[in-house]
Write a protein that holds these residues in place. Sequence first.
Motif, short mmCIF file in Angstrom:
data_model
loop_
_atom_site.label_atom_id
_atom_site.label_comp_id
_atom_site.label_asym_id
_atom_site.label_seq_id
_atom_site.Cartn_x
_atom_site.Cartn_y
_atom_site.Cartn_z
N THR A 56 0.83 -1.20 0.00
CA THR A 56 0.00 0.00 0.00
C THR A 56 0.87 1.25 0.00
OG1 THR A 56 -1.76 -1.13 1.16
CG2 THR A 56 -1.78 1.26 1.26
N GLU A 58 -0.78 4.33 -0.34
CA GLU A 58 -1.68 5.42 0.00
C GLU A 58 -1.30 6.01 1.35
OE1 GLU A 58 -5.86 4.51 -0.55
OE2 GLU A 58 -5.28 2.87 -1.89
N ALA A 60 -2.78 8.21 3.18
CA ALA A 60 -3.89 8.33 4.14
C ALA A 60 -4.09 7.01 4.90
CB ALA A 60 -5.18 8.74 3.43
N LYS A 61 -4.02 5.89 4.20
CA LYS A 61 -4.18 4.59 4.86
C LYS A 61 -3.04 4.35 5.83
CE LYS A 61 -6.91 1.80 1.69
NZ LYS A 61 -6.92 0.59 0.85
N ARG A 62 -1.83 4.63 5.38
CA ARG A 62 -0.66 4.40 6.24
C ARG A 62 -0.74 5.28 7.49
NH1 ARG A 62 3.87 1.72 4.77
NH2 ARG A 62 3.78 0.69 2.76
N GLU A 63 -1.18 6.52 7.32
CA GLU A 63 -1.31 7.43 8.46
C GLU A 63 -2.38 6.93 9.43
OE1 GLU A 63 -2.44 12.08 9.28
OE2 GLU A 63 -1.42 11.56 7.41
N ALA A 64 -3.48 6.44 8.90
CA ALA A 64 -4.55 5.91 9.76
C ALA A 64 -4.05 4.69 10.52
CB ALA A 64 -5.78 5.56 8.92
N TRP A 65 -3.31 3.82 9.85
CA TRP A 65 -2.75 2.64 10.52
C TRP A 65 -1.76 3.06 11.60
CZ3 TRP A 65 -1.61 0.09 5.20
CH2 TRP A 65 -2.77 -0.49 4.71
N LYS A 67 -1.74 5.88 13.31
CA LYS A 67 -2.49 6.44 14.44
C LYS A 67 -3.11 5.33 15.27
CE LYS A 67 -3.59 10.91 12.41
NZ LYS A 67 -4.64 11.79 11.89
N ARG A 68 -3.65 4.33 14.59
CA ARG A 68 -4.25 3.20 15.32
C ARG A 68 -3.19 2.45 16.12
NH1 ARG A 68 -8.49 -1.18 12.78
NH2 ARG A 68 -8.92 -2.21 14.73
#
Length: 108
Positions: A56, A58, A60-65, A67-68
């Motif tokens: 991946t 993206e 945005a996806k990496r940033e969301a992961w 943060k999680r």
Amino acid sequence: MRKPRDFDAELKALEDKARELKTRKVQQLGELVIATGADQLSTDELAGALVAIAETNEAAKREAWAKRGVMFFENRSRRTAPTSQRNPRSTPAQPGGPHSPAGGTGSQ
């Protein structure tokens, strides 16, 4: 007169240190898999998920992961401090519990 360097000994020491670092990394990755509850997945499922994550691009996806992940470690550190003194074996089961239902509903 200068003492000659023992290149063989230095190389062996570097190889030993590299081996030790690799062993520590593998152990920490295993501990992470267990702490997140991902050890409940089959090897194929876990490998497939990791391949998908690695592929991946993206942001945005990496940033969301990320943060999680930060939230996971923050919550874990808050929970493990008091409970680790009482019963250290109960701690790994707790993080897997809340994530299992969320992961189950997210994959359906």
